[in-house]
Design an enzyme around this catalytic site. Sequence first.
Site, PDB file in Angstrom:
ATOM      1  N   GLU A 110       0.867  -1.184   0.000  1.00 14.02           N
ATOM      2  CA  GLU A 110       0.000   0.000   0.000  1.00 14.02           C
ATOM      3  C   GLU A 110       0.902   1.232   0.000  1.00 14.02           C
ATOM      4  OE1 GLU A 110      -2.652   0.643   3.360  1.00 14.02           O
ATOM      5  OE2 GLU A 110      -3.667   2.258   2.281  1.00 14.02           O
ATOM      6  N   ARG A 329       6.890 -12.409   8.943  1.00 13.40           N
ATOM      7  CA  ARG A 329       7.183 -11.008   8.710  1.00 13.40           C
ATOM      8  C   ARG A 329       8.604 -10.730   9.187  1.00 13.40           C
ATOM      9  NH1 ARG A 329       3.635  -6.246  10.032  1.00 13.40           N
ATOM     10  NH2 ARG A 329       4.982  -4.868  11.202  1.00 13.40           N
ATOM     11  N   LYS A 339       4.406   1.996  10.591  1.00 10.36           N
ATOM     12  CA  LYS A 339       4.279   3.434  10.352  1.00 10.36           C
ATOM     13  C   LYS A 339       3.673   4.145  11.549  1.00 10.36           C
ATOM     14  CE  LYS A 339       2.550   1.984   6.598  1.00 10.36           C
ATOM     15  NZ  LYS A 339       3.497   0.943   6.190  1.00 10.36           N
TER      16      LYS A 339
END
Length: 576
Positions: A110, A329, A339
């Site tokens: 994204e 991950r 973020k």
Amino acid sequence: MSLDSSIERTIKLVTLKNALEYDGKAKLEAVISKTMASRPDLRTNIKVIIPEIKRLLDQVNSLAISEQKTLLQEISPPAVEPEKQVEKFSGLPELHGAELGKVVTRFPPEPNGYPHIGHAKAAIIDEEYAKMYNGKLILRFDDTNPLNERVEYYDAIKEGIEWLGIKPAIIKNTSDDIFILQDYGKKLVTSRGAYVCRCDQKTIQMLRSKGLECACRMDNNSYEQALVEMFAGSFEPNEATIRFRGDMTSLNSAMRDPTLFRIIDGDHPVLGTKVRVYPTYDFAAPLEDSLDGVTHAMRTKEYELRNELYNAVLERLHLRKPVVSEFSRLEFEGLPVSKRRIKPLIENGSLSGWDDPRLPTLIALKRRGFLPEAIRKFVLSLGWTLAEAKPPFESLEAFNRKNLDEHSMRLFFVRDPIELRIKNANPVSVELRNHPSSNLGSRSVRVNDTVYIARSDADRLSEGSTIRLMELYNVKITKVELAQDIGRIYADMISTNLTHSIQKIQWVAYDDKLPYKIIIPKKLFSNDKFNSNSLEIASGYAESFVSNLRLHSSVQFVRYGFCRIDNSQQAVFTHR
Ligand SMILES: [Zn+2]
């Protein structure tokens, strides 16, 4: 029932980690969902497993925190030593059902921030598989939330991918297909596979936690009207959503009528303001994968619970289902990639920007002197399943050191310089080799009777001690005058013959000094809090030859470490 030992170990591991996160008291709900996420095969047995989780959780919670830590160390897998990992290559396993020439993978970030090491892992794995099967990779910007996405981030991701040496066959946006996705959404509502829900978020949450259906789901009369109104712009954001007709009693909370479309008023980087009804990730991801011809969709483990939904959406629309699989991950200890944690630090000025060398963003790793080849090798060394535990940052450093070593010049830098005056020294010109074995040329340095040495070396000297100034000559210390932050040392030159047993130190000639700074990034977070001492600045003198180095090239300051030239007066510390 008695658990098989691997299940028991998984539960204990999850419980201990959770307990240590919450002052020694693990939380049942979190432990259940994390256990299910790491062992989805247990879901069918959930009624038996939950009492076992409770039992183990009580055991763990009754321990003191120190005992919990010891136990965790005992059962968690030993970390691979960084230097050994460089030699080890675990590689990627074969893809289930893959056919040579027909594999299509995709990397779907994204564009809501700068790409980081976690993105690098995903993109590298996606590309490696495409290459392995002579297939192709799609880079797809998953851009269906105009409130988060910015043109700057699309560009940053493209640059990051390019820097890593990844070459997608196709670059596209999910938003390119917005009207196709909307049409599928409408089709799903008219075929009663989804419904327009007019409940507010609070009600939806409450009913979801209780496993209850809302009245909108049962609406048999005005559902088509609601759909028309939703797309005609009659509703404000949060006044209506399209929800999947799932199963409100499912143990998998992702199946409890998740949102597939919502209304967002925002200026989309590609679509502008002409669209208001946007699909969620849960709808856009399976549809795009299927329509783009993706054969193998890989995503990180935290999406595992959403696989059931991914498949259910495609089944209901009679669309082809790609093979979905997960990998762990990638994130380093003390270096969160989220973020949510990084952005506020940039906004309040604690970090200088997305390229602050303390960050795990690609742009920061690049600025710090990490090489894309080293990142790729490191990612592949982790293999597919290994490392649910966070690998130490030192592992990445070990790969990078190996790649930097033969191409980096060896130069001198002295931190917090102290003057060393050498009596009876004749002015000389010395030719210093730029690398001990690689052919990187040499430089000539003129030395009169004074050089600078590092404060840390000066501190260890006393009258009568002997040291060797590297590649120059030996000196015997005659007087040490050191105060808090200033000082001078006097010495006699004693011999030009190398003696192996004496300490060799680097130096910078008096007339050759270049005031120089080295920025040293440290762990950004410690104990989960921002480390306000995470940036150290080392000031001192470098040889003037440093100003001949190309901007952004790497150098090894002898007895100091690898650095990357940041501008004419400073370098960023890469690693030792
Ligand atoms: Zn409703």
